[in-house]
Scaffold this motif. Structure first.
Motif, PDB file in Angstrom:
ATOM      1  N   CYS A  23      59.250   8.381 -53.329  1.00 34.57           N
ATOM      2  CA  CYS A  23      59.643   9.789 -53.401  1.00 34.57           C
ATOM      3  C   CYS A  23      58.425  10.712 -53.464  1.00 34.57           C
ATOM      4  O   CYS A  23      58.373  11.734 -52.778  1.00 34.57           O
ATOM      5  CB  CYS A  23      60.509  10.041 -54.636  1.00 34.57           C
ATOM      6  SG  CYS A  23      62.157   9.329 -54.560  1.00 34.57           S
ATOM      7  N   ALA A  24      57.461  10.345 -54.286  1.00 35.79           N
ATOM      8  CA  ALA A  24      56.316  11.224 -54.515  1.00 35.79           C
ATOM      9  C   ALA A  24      55.520  11.482 -53.245  1.00 35.79           C
ATOM     10  O   ALA A  24      54.923  12.556 -53.084  1.00 35.79           O
ATOM     11  CB  ALA A  24      55.408  10.633 -55.590  1.00 35.79           C
ATOM     12  N   ASN A  25      55.511  10.523 -52.326  1.00 39.06           N
ATOM     13  CA  ASN A  25      54.738  10.651 -51.095  1.00 39.06           C
ATOM     14  C   ASN A  25      55.604  10.906 -49.874  1.00 39.06           C
ATOM     15  O   ASN A  25      55.115  10.856 -48.747  1.00 39.06           O
ATOM     16  CB  ASN A  25      53.907   9.390 -50.876  1.00 39.06           C
ATOM     17  CG  ASN A  25      52.862   9.195 -51.952  1.00 39.06           C
ATOM     18  OD1 ASN A  25      51.838   9.858 -51.970  1.00 39.06           O
ATOM     19  ND2 ASN A  25      53.134   8.282 -52.876  1.00 39.06           N
ATOM     20  N   CYS A  26      56.873  11.213 -50.074  1.00 38.43           N
ATOM     21  CA  CYS A  26      57.791  11.409 -48.945  1.00 38.43           C
ATOM     22  C   CYS A  26      57.449  12.695 -48.191  1.00 38.43           C
ATOM     23  O   CYS A  26      57.413  13.783 -48.776  1.00 38.43           O
ATOM     24  CB  CYS A  26      59.232  11.467 -49.440  1.00 38.43           C
ATOM     25  SG  CYS A  26      60.423  11.760 -48.111  1.00 38.43           S
ATOM     26  N   ASN A  27      57.238  12.582 -46.885  1.00 34.44           N
ATOM     27  CA  ASN A  27      56.958  13.756 -46.060  1.00 34.44           C
ATOM     28  C   ASN A  27      57.999  13.916 -44.963  1.00 34.44           C
ATOM     29  O   ASN A  27      57.743  14.502 -43.928  1.00 34.44           O
ATOM     30  CB  ASN A  27      55.554  13.657 -45.443  1.00 34.44           C
ATOM     31  CG  ASN A  27      55.417  12.503 -44.455  1.00 34.44           C
ATOM     32  OD1 ASN A  27      56.373  11.787 -44.174  1.00 34.44           O
ATOM     33  ND2 ASN A  27      54.214  12.342 -43.932  1.00 34.44           N
ATOM     34  N   ARG A  28      59.196  13.389 -45.214  1.00 33.73           N
ATOM     35  CA  ARG A  28      60.234  13.325 -44.185  1.00 33.73           C
ATOM     36  C   ARG A  28      61.454  14.162 -44.550  1.00 33.73           C
ATOM     37  O   ARG A  28      61.913  14.168 -45.687  1.00 33.73           O
ATOM     38  CB  ARG A  28      60.647  11.873 -43.971  1.00 33.73           C
ATOM     39  CG  ARG A  28      61.792  11.669 -43.018  1.00 33.73           C
ATOM     40  CD  ARG A  28      62.026  10.199 -42.762  1.00 33.73           C
ATOM     41  NE  ARG A  28      60.993   9.664 -41.879  1.00 33.73           N
ATOM     42  CZ  ARG A  28      60.858   8.377 -41.584  1.00 33.73           C
ATOM     43  NH1 ARG A  28      61.668   7.486 -42.138  1.00 33.73           N
ATOM     44  NH2 ARG A  28      59.913   7.973 -40.759  1.00 33.73           N
ATOM     45  N   LEU A  29      61.983  14.855 -43.556  1.00 37.22           N
ATOM     46  CA  LEU A  29      63.258  15.543 -43.648  1.00 37.22           C
ATOM     47  C   LEU A  29      64.214  14.826 -42.713  1.00 37.22           C
ATOM     48  O   LEU A  29      63.809  14.369 -41.638  1.00 37.22           O
ATOM     49  CB  LEU A  29      63.090  17.008 -43.222  1.00 37.22           C
ATOM     50  CG  LEU A  29      64.187  18.013 -43.604  1.00 37.22           C
ATOM     51  CD1 LEU A  29      64.266  18.164 -45.128  1.00 37.22           C
ATOM     52  CD2 LEU A  29      63.888  19.375 -42.964  1.00 37.22           C
ATOM     53  N   ARG A  30      65.472  14.722 -43.099  1.00 37.87           N
ATOM     54  CA  ARG A  30      66.451  14.010 -42.287  1.00 37.87           C
ATOM     55  C   ARG A  30      67.450  14.980 -41.666  1.00 37.87           C
ATOM     56  O   ARG A  30      67.699  16.064 -42.202  1.00 37.87           O
ATOM     57  CB  ARG A  30      67.187  12.969 -43.141  1.00 37.87           C
ATOM     58  CG  ARG A  30      66.261  11.858 -43.619  1.00 37.87           C
ATOM     59  CD  ARG A  30      66.945  10.927 -44.609  1.00 37.87           C
ATOM     60  NE  ARG A  30      66.009   9.904 -45.058  1.00 37.87           N
ATOM     61  CZ  ARG A  30      65.954   8.669 -44.569  1.00 37.87           C
ATOM     62  NH1 ARG A  30      66.785   8.306 -43.615  1.00 37.87           N
ATOM     63  NH2 ARG A  30      65.068   7.800 -45.024  1.00 37.87           N
ATOM     64  N   VAL A  31      68.019  14.550 -40.536  1.00 35.29           N
ATOM     65  CA  VAL A  31      69.031  15.332 -39.843  1.00 35.29           C
ATOM     66  C   VAL A  31      70.236  14.432 -39.603  1.00 35.29           C
ATOM     67  O   VAL A  31      70.091  13.321 -39.062  1.00 35.29           O
ATOM     68  CB  VAL A  31      68.514  15.874 -38.496  1.00 35.29           C
ATOM     69  CG1 VAL A  31      69.553  16.832 -37.885  1.00 35.29           C
ATOM     70  CG2 VAL A  31      67.178  16.583 -38.655  1.00 35.29           C
ATOM     71  N   THR A  32      71.413  14.861 -40.018  1.00 39.81           N
ATOM     72  CA  THR A  32      72.620  14.069 -39.833  1.00 39.81           C
ATOM     73  C   THR A  32      73.118  14.183 -38.400  1.00 39.81           C
ATOM     74  O   THR A  32      72.724  15.075 -37.650  1.00 39.81           O
ATOM     75  CB  THR A  32      73.739  14.516 -40.787  1.00 39.81           C
ATOM     76  OG1 THR A  32      74.159  15.842 -40.425  1.00 39.81           O
ATOM     77  CG2 THR A  32      73.261  14.518 -42.236  1.00 39.81           C
ATOM     78  N   ALA A  33      74.010  13.285 -38.021  1.00 41.56           N
ATOM     79  CA  ALA A  33      74.499  13.242 -36.641  1.00 41.56           C
ATOM     80  C   ALA A  33      75.237  14.513 -36.238  1.00 41.56           C
ATOM     81  O   ALA A  33      75.288  14.858 -35.052  1.00 41.56           O
ATOM     82  CB  ALA A  33      75.412  12.032 -36.464  1.00 41.56           C
TER      83      ALA A  33
END
Length: 308
Positions: free
Chosen positions: A252-262
């Motif tokens: 979590c601390a190093n997460c640089n990602r955003l997600r997009v749902t279908a």
């Protein structure tokens, strides 16, 4: 669409700058794996058009996002996947996660359309075990193996084999998977993945600490990836990574990602469903503000757990 020039980056209140998007392009799948969490989705309707996907990605690129992972469901169920790839802005890396069933026939066209590499789910090299895990019919396992070989042949490398560890099901197959990876002389990397807590899966949980101890004893070299501080183990010419997305605060601390749902919602965190931002019908101009809103809602999941 031309990507607007910006110097703005998307950085949340915890100092994490978004550099990567993981986009589900369908919830449909041709397998029914016993552990599947469907990207954390609680059920969606419809799929984004090529135009909507392209707009989202161009807006993201304008904020400095330079990596994309395409996922599903099973993304190869979309016949317009090549059109999606062609419509993307130039990224540093475009990858896809797939079960590999339909990959052999499309590996070359995906490579030609701009896909750089693939992650392929393969939880067992025993066909009976594979059928038990995926709840599939006979003949599917061979198609997956053919898909792996095709991906290597056309250069969708390094191919990462995703193996979700399941107690009393496949935990004893790690050595066999490593031997299989070695056959490809560095073009295939094994990723062992900790089972996530979705659905009734408690009986399948493996002692991940013990797994890592065994890997450390066998490894001739241990390296640490920058993202999530994930460890890589080099064992007799094969490379293996261990992915711990749940009980790992560094994830979590190093997460640089955003997600997009279908169906076109920005998801600040895979494990949270109450802070999504819908961009499916937004104009390009509106999307920029919606991206900022989604990033403002990002709270590390491990922190939310502490607050419960």
């Amino acid at each position: 669409m031309i990507t607007p020039h910006r110097t703005e980056f998307l950085t949340d209140s915890y100092g994490r700058t978004i550099k990567s998007l993981r986009m589900s392009i369908t919830d449909r799948c041709n397998l029914n794996c016993i552990y599947c969490h469907n990207e954390g989705s609680i059920g969606t309707t419809g799929e984004m058009s090529v135009e909507t996907i392209s707009n989202i990605m161009h807006v993201a690129a304008g904020f400095g996002v330079n990596r994309l992972k395409i996922s599903g469901g099973e993304p190869l169920l979309r016949k317009d996947l090549e059109d999606i790839l062609v419509s993307l802005p130039p990224f540093k890396d475009v990858s896809m996660t797939t079960n590999g069933v339909l990959l052999r026939e499309r590996a070359q066209s995906l490579k030609d359309a701009g896909l750089n590499r693939v992650n392929i789910s393969l939880d067992s090299l025993n066909e009976g075990n594979y059928r038990h895990i995926t709840k599939c019919k006979g003949g599917i396992f061979g198609k997956v193996i053919d898909g792996i070989r095709a991906a290597v042949d056309v250069g969708l490398t390094p191919v990462k084999l995703n193996m979700v560890l399941l107690k009393d099901v496949n935990e004893f197959e790690v050595e066999d998977m490593l031997s299989f990876a070695r056959e490809f002389h560095g073009d295939v990397i094994l990723q062992l993945i900790q089972l996530m807590d979705f659905g009734d899966v408690a009986c399948y949980h493996v002692d991940v600490d013990e797994v890592e101890r065994e890997l450390e004893l066998k490894a001739g070299c241990v390296q640490v990836r920058e993202l999530h501080h994930r460890k890589k183990y080099l064992i007799d010419g094969a490379e293996i990574e261990f992915v711990r997305p749940v009980d790992n605060t560094e994830f979590c601390a190093n997460c640089n990602r955003l997600r997009v749902t279908a169906d076109g919602k920005l998801r600040p965190c895979l494990l949270v469903n109450d802070n999504l931002v819908d961009v499916s019908h937004a104009s390009v101009e509106e999307m920029s503000d919606l991206f900022r809103l989604a990033v403002s809602r990002r709270v590390p999941f491990y922190r939310k757990l502490k607050e419960i």
